[in-house]
Design an enzyme around this catalytic site. Structure first.
Site, PDB file in Angstrom:
ATOM      1  N   ASP A 125     -41.480  31.319  65.947  1.00 31.85           N
ATOM      2  CA  ASP A 125     -43.178  30.301  66.488  1.00 31.85           C
ATOM      3  C   ASP A 125     -43.936  30.130  65.075  1.00 31.85           C
ATOM      4  OD1 ASP A 125     -42.676  30.251  69.342  1.00 31.85           O
ATOM      5  OD2 ASP A 125     -44.190  31.740  69.411  1.00 31.85           O
ATOM      6  N   MET A 126     -44.612  28.982  64.850  1.00 32.20           N
ATOM      7  CA  MET A 126     -44.946  28.732  63.280  1.00 32.20           C
ATOM      8  C   MET A 126     -46.433  29.199  63.856  1.00 32.20           C
ATOM      9  SD  MET A 126     -45.174  28.336  60.833  1.00 32.20           S
ATOM     10  CE  MET A 126     -43.512  27.282  60.652  1.00 32.20           C
ATOM     11  N   GLN A 155     -45.468  22.001  61.917  1.00 35.35           N
ATOM     12  CA  GLN A 155     -47.279  21.241  63.111  1.00 35.35           C
ATOM     13  C   GLN A 155     -47.633  19.973  62.755  1.00 35.35           C
ATOM     14  OE1 GLN A 155     -48.854  24.494  61.750  1.00 35.35           O
ATOM     15  NE2 GLN A 155     -48.758  26.264  63.230  1.00 35.35           N
ATOM     16  N   ARG A 178     -39.043  23.266  67.081  1.00 32.42           N
ATOM     17  CA  ARG A 178     -39.662  22.568  68.296  1.00 32.42           C
ATOM     18  C   ARG A 178     -41.427  21.933  67.436  1.00 32.42           C
ATOM     19  NH1 ARG A 178     -42.996  27.702  69.586  1.00 32.42           N
ATOM     20  NH2 ARG A 178     -41.070  28.060  71.730  1.00 32.42           N
ATOM     21  N   LYS A 181     -48.501  19.743  67.922  1.00 29.88           N
ATOM     22  CA  LYS A 181     -49.413  19.303  67.682  1.00 29.88           C
ATOM     23  C   LYS A 181     -50.168  20.358  66.354  1.00 29.88           C
ATOM     24  CE  LYS A 181     -51.489  16.159  70.883  1.00 29.88           C
ATOM     25  NZ  LYS A 181     -52.253  15.830  71.338  1.00 29.88           N
ATOM     26  N   GLY A 182     -49.704  22.006  67.018  1.00 27.49           N
ATOM     27  CA  GLY A 182     -50.735  23.299  66.025  1.00 27.49           C
ATOM     28  C   GLY A 182     -52.334  23.605  66.645  1.00 27.49           C
ATOM     29  N   HIS A 221     -48.359  18.489  76.049  1.00 23.50           N
ATOM     30  CA  HIS A 221     -48.868  18.112  77.576  1.00 23.50           C
ATOM     31  C   HIS A 221     -49.216  17.008  77.443  1.00 23.50           C
ATOM     32  CE1 HIS A 221     -49.342  23.008  76.198  1.00 23.50           C
ATOM     33  NE2 HIS A 221     -47.950  21.875  77.897  1.00 23.50           N
ATOM     34  N   ARG A 282     -58.765  36.885  72.075  1.00 21.17           N
ATOM     35  CA  ARG A 282     -58.350  36.291  70.476  1.00 21.17           C
ATOM     36  C   ARG A 282     -58.011  34.931  70.634  1.00 21.17           C
ATOM     37  NH1 ARG A 282     -56.576  37.820  65.624  1.00 21.17           N
ATOM     38  NH2 ARG A 282     -54.775  36.726  64.920  1.00 21.17           N
ATOM     39  N   ARG A 283     -57.086  34.503  71.646  1.00 19.87           N
ATOM     40  CA  ARG A 283     -57.255  33.016  71.553  1.00 19.87           C
ATOM     41  C   ARG A 283     -57.872  32.227  71.943  1.00 19.87           C
ATOM     42  NH1 ARG A 283     -51.463  31.766  71.151  1.00 19.87           N
ATOM     43  NH2 ARG A 283     -51.797  32.309  68.322  1.00 19.87           N
TER      44      ARG A 283
HETATM   45  C1  LIG Z   1     -43.737  25.149  74.799  1.00 19.34           C
HETATM   46  C2  LIG Z   1     -45.017  25.168  73.610  1.00 19.34           C
HETATM   47  C3  LIG Z   1     -44.976  25.733  71.729  1.00 19.34           C
HETATM   48  C4  LIG Z   1     -45.992  25.962  71.387  1.00 19.34           C
HETATM   49  N1  LIG Z   1     -46.185  26.964  69.819  1.00 19.34           N
HETATM   50  C5  LIG Z   1     -46.666  26.411  69.263  1.00 19.34           C
HETATM   51  C6  LIG Z   1     -46.056  27.528  67.855  1.00 19.34           C
HETATM   52  O1  LIG Z   1     -45.355  28.074  67.398  1.00 19.34           O
HETATM   53  N2  LIG Z   1     -47.354  27.000  66.708  1.00 19.34           N
HETATM   54  C7  LIG Z   1     -48.747  26.566  67.244  1.00 19.34           C
HETATM   55  O2  LIG Z   1     -49.851  25.920  66.792  1.00 19.34           O
HETATM   56  N3  LIG Z   1     -48.952  25.539  68.293  1.00 19.34           N
HETATM   57  C8  LIG Z   1     -48.253  26.296  69.226  1.00 19.34           C
HETATM   58  N4  LIG Z   1     -47.572  25.045  70.825  1.00 19.34           N
HETATM   59  C9  LIG Z   1     -49.314  24.633  70.659  1.00 19.34           C
HETATM   60  C10 LIG Z   1     -49.574  23.625  70.448  1.00 19.34           C
HETATM   61  O3  LIG Z   1     -49.864  23.470  69.028  1.00 19.34           O
HETATM   62  C11 LIG Z   1     -50.638  22.673  71.068  1.00 19.34           C
HETATM   63  O4  LIG Z   1     -51.850  23.493  70.669  1.00 19.34           O
HETATM   64  C12 LIG Z   1     -51.118  22.875  72.317  1.00 19.34           C
HETATM   65  O5  LIG Z   1     -49.925  22.408  73.346  1.00 19.34           O
HETATM   66  C13 LIG Z   1     -51.899  21.770  72.785  1.00 19.34           C
HETATM   67  O6  LIG Z   1     -52.008  20.348  72.183  1.00 19.34           O
HETATM   68  P1  LIG Z   1     -50.611  19.218  73.498  1.00 19.34           P
HETATM   69  O7  LIG Z   1     -49.630  19.324  72.497  1.00 19.34           O
HETATM   70  O8  LIG Z   1     -50.681  19.872  74.726  1.00 19.34           O
HETATM   71  O9  LIG Z   1     -52.441  18.342  73.366  1.00 19.34           O
HETATM   72  P2  LIG Z   1     -53.569  18.154  73.900  1.00 19.34           P
HETATM   73  O10 LIG Z   1     -54.433  16.817  73.339  1.00 19.34           O
HETATM   74  O11 LIG Z   1     -54.486  19.609  73.224  1.00 19.34           O
HETATM   75  O12 LIG Z   1     -53.458  18.582  75.268  1.00 19.34           O
HETATM   76  C14 LIG Z   1     -53.228  17.468  75.778  1.00 19.34           C
HETATM   77  C15 LIG Z   1     -53.356  17.904  77.771  1.00 19.34           C
HETATM   78  O13 LIG Z   1     -53.366  19.305  77.492  1.00 19.34           O
HETATM   79  C16 LIG Z   1     -53.939  20.489  78.552  1.00 19.34           C
HETATM   80  N5  LIG Z   1     -53.504  21.721  77.588  1.00 19.34           N
HETATM   81  C17 LIG Z   1     -53.157  21.360  76.387  1.00 19.34           C
HETATM   82  N6  LIG Z   1     -53.203  23.074  76.108  1.00 19.34           N
HETATM   83  C18 LIG Z   1     -53.949  23.392  77.020  1.00 19.34           C
HETATM   84  C19 LIG Z   1     -53.555  24.925  77.286  1.00 19.34           C
HETATM   85  N7  LIG Z   1     -53.593  25.828  76.700  1.00 19.34           N
HETATM   86  N8  LIG Z   1     -54.517  25.000  78.670  1.00 19.34           N
HETATM   87  C20 LIG Z   1     -54.240  24.371  79.468  1.00 19.34           C
HETATM   88  N9  LIG Z   1     -54.202  23.009  79.301  1.00 19.34           N
HETATM   89  C21 LIG Z   1     -54.085  22.842  78.430  1.00 19.34           C
HETATM   90  C22 LIG Z   1     -55.151  19.930  78.404  1.00 19.34           C
HETATM   91  O14 LIG Z   1     -55.321  19.200  79.626  1.00 19.34           O
HETATM   92  C23 LIG Z   1     -54.644  18.328  77.753  1.00 19.34           C
HETATM   93  O15 LIG Z   1     -56.028  17.619  77.888  1.00 19.34           O
HETATM   94  C24 LIG Z   1     -47.034  25.467  71.460  1.00 19.34           C
HETATM   95  C25 LIG Z   1     -47.439  24.889  72.494  1.00 19.34           C
HETATM   96  C26 LIG Z   1     -46.473  24.215  73.454  1.00 19.34           C
HETATM   97  C27 LIG Z   1     -46.404  23.496  74.683  1.00 19.34           C
END
Ligand SMILES: Cc1cc2nc3c(=O)[nH]c(=O)nc-3n(C[C@H](O)[C@H](O)[C@H](O)COP(=O)(O)OP(=O)(O)OC[C@H]3O[C@@H](n4cnc5c(N)ncnc54)[C@H](O)[C@@H]3O)c2cc1C
Length: 301
Positions: A125-126, A155, A178, A181-182, A221, A282-283
């Protein structure tokens, strides 16, 4: 929703632990290896593959790292016994990246060797930008030796990411990335803040990785990104064994079902472990936006 997110994030530590547990249940598999295995089996029944993550990060002493190594070795063993299509995701700060980089390398090496022996895969993971260069450097060391068994995360909010993948594509065979967005709060000098630019960069990184022959985990998502990624896969004629979509446990199951129904591979990120409470708080404090997601989740139950 912003003030509301911040309000929930700051007041959450006052909420009794069992209540926080109740509401975080959909995002975290449970405390034990068996909890994680049960959730992965359940996901398999829904046509999804998985990656498991032992909760915890930024350890204070290296003894904690030993415990995490053992936990990962244990789950790798169980996944093999149960014949589940499930790999692991790790955070380097759990193994001492910020304490002693060589020790971190040795700790992670134990995991990578076990993964290699079992013909499985570990995704690094990053974490926040203080770890980016060291994470890439450590990944590159493993990727030279075990290209089929180790992958990294990039990211799209980081301005440096396009350069990073350009270099990785030149230097690493069978690159496996992978894209997300970050999740961390980063300063504007190093990270894009405009959601439209973050999405634009996400798609640019995806196209670059596909063109360079990499395997890509499309982690999001965001339905717009999922739509554009599916379009790109179709236009570039990318075969099913060159990519997968990835989502977090408990988030937007409708979108998850639609991706699977469209015939794509979908991997769910399954966090578990004793440190679920500290991790959740924390998150939430780090990124109050997640508190908003949790609240929406509660209201939808
Ligand atoms: C499989 C996976 C691995 C990841 N690994 C890393 C990593 O190694 N390093 C890192 O910095 N980030 C990681 N992330 C987190 C990522 O960077 C985003 O912060 C997170 O996924 C939200 O971005 P989004 O692309 O879903 O878009 P967004 O525009 O933020 O979200 C789209 C929609 O998804 C829903 N949503 C998104 N996140 C959540 C949540 N946590 N709980 C409930 N609903 C949510 C909301 O309804 C939102 O409107 C990971 C995410 C996934 C899915």
């Amino acid at each position: 929703m912003n003030w509301m997110n911040r309000f929930i994030a700051t007041t959450l530590p006052a909420v009794p632990k069992p209540i926080v547990r109740f509401f975080s249940k959909r995002y975290i598999a449970g405390n034990t290896v068996s909890d994680a295995v049960r959730v992965v089996q359940d996901l398999a029944g829904q046509g999804c593959i998985a990656t498991v993550d032992v909760l915890g990060e930024f350890i204070k002493n290296l003894k904690e790292a030993d415990r995490t190594v053992n936990e990962y070795l244990k789950i790798l063993q169980r996944l093999e016994q149960e014949k589940l299509e499930c790999n692991i995701s790790i955070k380097l700060t759990q193994f001492g990246l910020l304490i002693d980089q060589e020790k971190c390398y040795e700790n992670v090496r134990k995991i990578v060797e076990s993964v290699h022996e079992k013909n499985n895969f570990v995704r690094i993971d990053m974490e926040d930008s203080a770890c980016t260069s060291d994470t890439i450097a450590l990944f590159s060391r493993f990727a030279q030796e075990y290209p089929e068994n180790v992958g990294i995360v990039i990211q799209s909010y980081l301005r440096r990411s396009m350069n990073d993948i350009t270099t990785m594509l030149e230097e690493i065979k069978n690159l496996n990335v992978r894209i997300c967005k970050g999740i961390y709060i980063e300063p504007r000098e190093i990270a894009y803040k405009d959601p439209a630019i973050i999405n634009y960069n996400y798609m640019a990184l995806l196209e670059k990785l596909f063109s360079g022959g990499a395997y890509v985990g499309i982690a999001t998502h965001d339905e717009k990104l999922v739509f554009h990624a599916q379009e790109l896969i179709r236009k570039m004629n990318i075969p099913r064994n060159r990519y997968e979509f990835q989502m977090l446990l408990g988030v937007d199951q409708e979108l998850r079902r639609s991706i699977v129904a469209n015939g794509h591979r979908l991997r769910v990120y399954v966090p578990f472990g004793q440190k679920w409470y500290a991790y959740s708080l924390r998150r939430l404090k780090e990124n109050p936006q997640i508190a908003g997601y949790v609240l929406r989740g509660i209201l939808q139950q």
